[in-house]
Design a protein around this motif. Structure first.
Motif, short mmCIF file in Angstrom:
data_model
loop_
_atom_site.label_atom_id
_atom_site.label_comp_id
_atom_site.label_asym_id
_atom_site.label_seq_id
_atom_site.Cartn_x
_atom_site.Cartn_y
_atom_site.Cartn_z
N GLU A 1 0.91 -1.12 0.00
CA GLU A 1 0.05 -0.03 0.07
C GLU A 1 0.86 1.30 -0.05
O GLU A 1 0.61 2.17 -0.72
N TRP A 2 1.86 1.15 0.79
CA TRP A 2 3.03 2.30 0.75
C TRP A 2 3.64 2.54 -0.51
O TRP A 2 3.76 3.67 -1.20
N LEU A 3 4.05 1.51 -1.32
CA LEU A 3 4.64 1.79 -2.62
C LEU A 3 3.65 2.22 -3.54
O LEU A 3 3.99 2.53 -4.44
N ALA A 4 2.41 1.89 -3.58
CA ALA A 4 1.24 2.25 -4.35
C ALA A 4 1.16 3.65 -4.54
O ALA A 4 0.55 4.12 -5.34
N VAL B 1 11.18 9.98 -6.80
CA VAL B 1 12.55 10.03 -6.25
C VAL B 1 12.31 10.36 -4.39
O VAL B 1 11.51 10.81 -4.19
N ALA B 2 12.98 9.37 -3.94
CA ALA B 2 13.04 9.45 -2.57
C ALA B 2 14.45 9.64 -1.94
O ALA B 2 15.41 9.26 -2.05
N ASP B 3 14.28 10.81 -1.14
CA ASP B 3 15.77 11.15 -0.63
C ASP B 3 15.38 10.89 1.04
O ASP B 3 14.64 11.73 1.65
N ALA C 1 22.59 9.97 7.71
CA ALA C 1 23.06 8.92 6.61
C ALA C 1 22.07 9.25 5.42
O ALA C 1 21.04 9.09 5.65
N HIS C 2 22.43 9.58 4.33
CA HIS C 2 21.48 9.93 3.28
C HIS C 2 21.79 8.81 2.04
O HIS C 2 22.65 8.40 1.81
N ARG C 3 20.40 8.54 1.76
CA ARG C 3 20.25 7.68 0.70
C ARG C 3 19.35 8.11 -0.35
O ARG C 3 18.33 8.74 -0.04
N ARG C 4 19.70 8.11 -1.58
CA ARG C 4 18.77 8.78 -2.52
C ARG C 4 18.25 7.47 -3.54
O ARG C 4 19.31 6.69 -3.97
N TYR C 5 17.04 7.46 -3.80
CA TYR C 5 16.46 6.32 -4.53
C TYR C 5 15.79 6.66 -5.82
O TYR C 5 14.97 7.74 -5.48
N GLU C 6 15.96 6.37 -6.98
CA GLU C 6 15.40 6.98 -8.03
C GLU C 6 14.39 5.84 -8.79
O GLU C 6 15.04 4.80 -9.61
N GLY C 7 13.23 6.09 -8.98
CA GLY C 7 12.33 5.39 -9.56
C GLY C 7 12.01 4.38 -8.80
O GLY C 7 12.62 3.90 -7.70
N ILE C 8 10.58 3.66 -9.02
CA ILE C 8 10.20 2.62 -8.17
C ILE C 8 11.27 1.21 -8.11
O ILE C 8 10.84 0.71 -6.91
N GLU D 1 14.29 1.30 -7.63
CA GLU D 1 15.11 1.70 -6.52
C GLU D 1 14.52 1.67 -5.01
O GLU D 1 15.11 1.15 -4.11
N ILE D 2 13.24 2.43 -5.31
CA ILE D 2 12.59 2.48 -3.97
C ILE D 2 12.05 1.34 -3.25
O ILE D 2 11.96 1.06 -2.12
N ARG D 3 11.87 0.28 -4.11
CA ARG D 3 11.03 -0.94 -3.60
C ARG D 3 11.97 -1.53 -2.65
O ARG D 3 11.40 -2.03 -1.48
N PRO D 4 13.05 -2.11 -3.05
CA PRO D 4 14.23 -2.92 -2.12
C PRO D 4 14.27 -1.77 -0.67
O PRO D 4 14.26 -2.46 0.17
N ALA D 5 14.25 -0.80 -0.77
CA ALA D 5 14.85 0.25 0.33
C ALA D 5 13.51 0.11 1.17
O ALA D 5 13.40 0.11 2.37
N ALA D 6 12.28 0.32 0.50
CA ALA D 6 10.89 0.36 1.25
C ALA D 6 10.58 -1.16 1.86
O ALA D 6 10.24 -1.20 3.12
N THR D 7 11.20 -2.02 1.34
CA THR D 7 10.97 -3.34 1.59
C THR D 7 11.71 -3.68 2.93
O THR D 7 11.29 -4.31 3.87
#
Length: 159
Positions: free
Chosen positions: A30-33, A40-42, A48-55, A57-63
């Motif tokens: 539901e979050w990923l939806a 882009v997620a910063d 500690a900074h992490r940047r994810y571009e596109g779903i 890259e976001i999916r494994p980080a959110a998981t």
């Protein structure tokens, strides 16, 4: 002359409540939806900074985050600070396993009802400035700044 219907205003209170629920229940899908495929997620947690571009890259980080939230029993309360035409700012407080010493700010930018940018700034162990542990943390992470602040505080107190 062409008339376009303006987008519906963002319901910031509903968005805050929904993202609070998704976090507290670690509802990954539901979050990923919420995200646009090119979002882009910063995320900055305790510096500690992490940047994810596109779903993709976001999916494994959110998981990983959702797994952590579930395993450590994260509970937060999210509060709406302000909302604009396409942006919401939330703050959150809470913590893992019944603790409440965490604080964060999130800036969510949406387009077409989907998140295109998510900025999150979190602090995992917020303490009063006078607490020895808080002062030690600042001294370890930014010694020159910590010492300069101490010097200026003492100089101001003497004046």
């Amino acid at each position: 002359m062409t008339h376009t219907t303006p987008p519906a205003p963002l319901d910031g209170a509903a968005f805050a409540a929904e993202t609070e629920r998704l976090t507290n229940e670690a509802r990954l899908e539901e979050w990923l939806a919420l995200y646009h495929s090119e979002a882009v997620a910063d995320w900055i947690i305790d510096g500690a900074h992490r940047r994810y571009e596109g779903i993709t890259e976001i999916r494994p980080a959110a998981t990983a985050m959702a797994s952590l939230w579930r395993a450590r029993r994260l509970r937060v309360r999210k509060d709406l600070q302000c909302t604009g035409a396409d942006t919401l700012v939330l703050t959150w407080t809470g913590g893992f396993g019944g603790r409440s010493g965490q604080f964060g700010t999130e800036i969510w930018t949406l387009r077409g009802g989907l998140v295109v940018r998510h900025q999150m700034y979190g602090y995992l162990d917020v303490r009063p400035y006078a607490a020895p542990r808080a002062k030690a943390r600042v001294l370890l992470t930014a010694p020159a700044t910590a010492l300069a602040l101490w010097w200026h505080e003492h100089r101001t107190a003497r004046a």
